[in-house]
Write a protein that holds these residues in place. Sequence first.
Motif, mmCIF file in Angstrom:
data_model
loop_
_atom_site.group_PDB
_atom_site.id
_atom_site.type_symbol
_atom_site.label_atom_id
_atom_site.label_comp_id
_atom_site.label_asym_id
_atom_site.label_seq_id
_atom_site.Cartn_x
_atom_site.Cartn_y
_atom_site.Cartn_z
ATOM 1 N N UNK A 196 0.826 -1.207 0.000
ATOM 2 C CA UNK A 196 0.000 0.000 0.000
ATOM 3 C C UNK A 196 0.861 1.257 0.000
ATOM 4 N N UNK A 197 0.306 2.303 -0.549
ATOM 5 C CA UNK A 197 0.921 3.621 -0.495
ATOM 6 C C UNK A 197 0.182 4.407 0.567
ATOM 7 N N UNK A 198 0.956 5.064 1.409
ATOM 8 C CA UNK A 198 0.350 5.820 2.490
ATOM 9 C C UNK A 198 0.503 7.296 2.195
ATOM 10 N N UNK A 199 -0.535 8.046 2.381
ATOM 11 C CA UNK A 199 -0.406 9.475 2.115
ATOM 12 C C UNK A 199 -1.490 10.280 2.767
ATOM 13 N N UNK A 200 -1.291 11.572 2.733
ATOM 14 C CA UNK A 200 -2.276 12.451 3.322
ATOM 15 C C UNK A 200 -3.209 12.947 2.243
ATOM 16 N N UNK A 201 -4.488 12.945 2.542
ATOM 17 C CA UNK A 201 -5.462 13.430 1.569
ATOM 18 C C UNK A 201 -5.397 14.951 1.462
ATOM 19 N N UNK A 202 -5.731 15.426 0.289
ATOM 20 C CA UNK A 202 -5.753 16.877 0.080
ATOM 21 C C UNK A 202 -6.911 17.477 0.877
ATOM 22 N N UNK A 203 -6.907 18.787 0.987
ATOM 23 C CA UNK A 203 -7.984 19.469 1.706
ATOM 24 C C UNK A 203 -9.349 19.104 1.120
ATOM 25 N N UNK A 204 -9.366 18.916 -0.185
ATOM 26 C CA UNK A 204 -10.625 18.584 -0.862
ATOM 27 C C UNK A 204 -11.099 17.181 -0.556
ATOM 28 N N UNK A 205 -10.151 16.285 -0.473
ATOM 29 C CA UNK A 205 -10.515 14.876 -0.339
ATOM 30 C C UNK A 205 -10.618 14.360 1.085
ATOM 31 N N UNK A 206 -10.059 15.113 2.020
ATOM 32 C CA UNK A 206 -10.075 14.625 3.401
ATOM 33 C C UNK A 206 -11.508 14.580 3.934
#
Length: 455
Positions: A196-206
């Motif tokens: 898996x790739x781990x990442x932070x969602x953008x302001x739009x997607x969070x």
Amino acid sequence: MAKAAKITAKKSTHFSEWYTQVVLRSELADYAPVKGCMVFREYSYAMWEKIQKYFDEQIKKTGHKNAYFPVFIPEKFLKKEAEHFKGFVPECAWVTVGGERTLKERLAVRPTSETIIYTMFRKWIRSWRDLPLKLNQWCNIVRWETRATKPFLRTREFLWQEGHTAHATVEDADTEAMEILRIYKNLMENLLAIPVLVGKKSELEKFAGALYTVTLEALMPDGKTLQMGTSHNLGQNFSKAFKIQFIGEDEKDHYVWTTSWGISTRLLGAIVMVHGDDKGLVLPPRIAPYQAVIIPIFYKEVERDTILNKARDVSDTLNQNGISATIDDRMEYTPGWKFNEWELKGVPVRIEIGPKDIKHNRVVAARRDTSERVEVTEDHLVSTIREILNAVQDNLFSRAREFLEANITAEELRRIQKGSEKKTWVHQGQLVLTHEVRRKDKRRDRRRNLFDSIK
Ligand code: 87F
């Protein structure tokens, strides 16, 4: 004799049809006689139980406890955190009548439990001594999907776990969100063999109610990413809306910091998609309900008892040594028919026992992932089967990782880094940060470091 179920759609050319055929014909699941719903049959439920067992052990080790909250959520609770709720209204199912009476206030059928859990947190949390409060709930969830039903991936009801925690400081909430992320990543990679790739969602997607949302995503064979789990630092958004305050060591009132996180039965769909092939399921040994299936092969009646006895011995030995094995001793099916069926069901290793094998004190083991067949002497039965299972588990993970790496280019990563993509990723343990956590205080740098190394 019943006709063997076969997969007729090719994974490479008719992916969606292939998926549905595999799920139904391997008897993982079936469509329910209720629109939008599915039945988790024994075979997939056994896999869900393994996920539950693994995750439950991990969260208990890290100080979480299980609890259970009501399935009905009064509308006023959902309206309290208006911002988060706005976009979700069309997805809720409502109870408006109880018995013969129309309810004064309609009740949502649990779409997620932040609001009901935080209503209780307000009651239970008084002082800094009550923190952290770290709860988890295993339950069903209802979201009123209108698009076509896809077993495990898109159904109106599904199963999940949702964790909800409250902390005294934002740093503690960060640590919690990251700790869970690490457990999720290990579960996905070590148990399900899905990188898996781990990442932070953008302001739009969070998640709108969150300070930030961290996501684990896997690449599916059709080139689409699948969200495998999320972990949110909810900041003080919910504690302010639900008035969850504690008296600190400084004897002043403070709002708590909360997190929530979840994984669902969608993971079972990911296993099918990532590892399956044109013959059906291919299950990673650590999640497979049966790791080995023993098929007795006899041509004459006189051979029957000897071979069946041997099959039972082999099965007992394996099970006593922690390898889950089953014997397919049905008389009404031929060995060839059984081979196909267990291939379709994705059992990692098939063990064949025929008259010649008896004579030489051996069995034949066939790997589901590579079709490789090897003779295994009885003296080394347990160790060899164990080695084969480990090799299958490793091979499935490597195959999936190679696919992922082959399909994420350096250029793409750079593009992501520049922030033109919606998502940010951790690539091979390195987080690619593009969107900063929006907090303008001096803690920011320290907090940022938290994201830098998710292993
Ligand atoms: C649908 C209807 C009502 C998602 C919804 O991700 C509310 C919601 O709040 C809703 N769909 N969400 C966000 C869920 C957030 C969070 N909850 C705990 C998770 C993981 C588990």
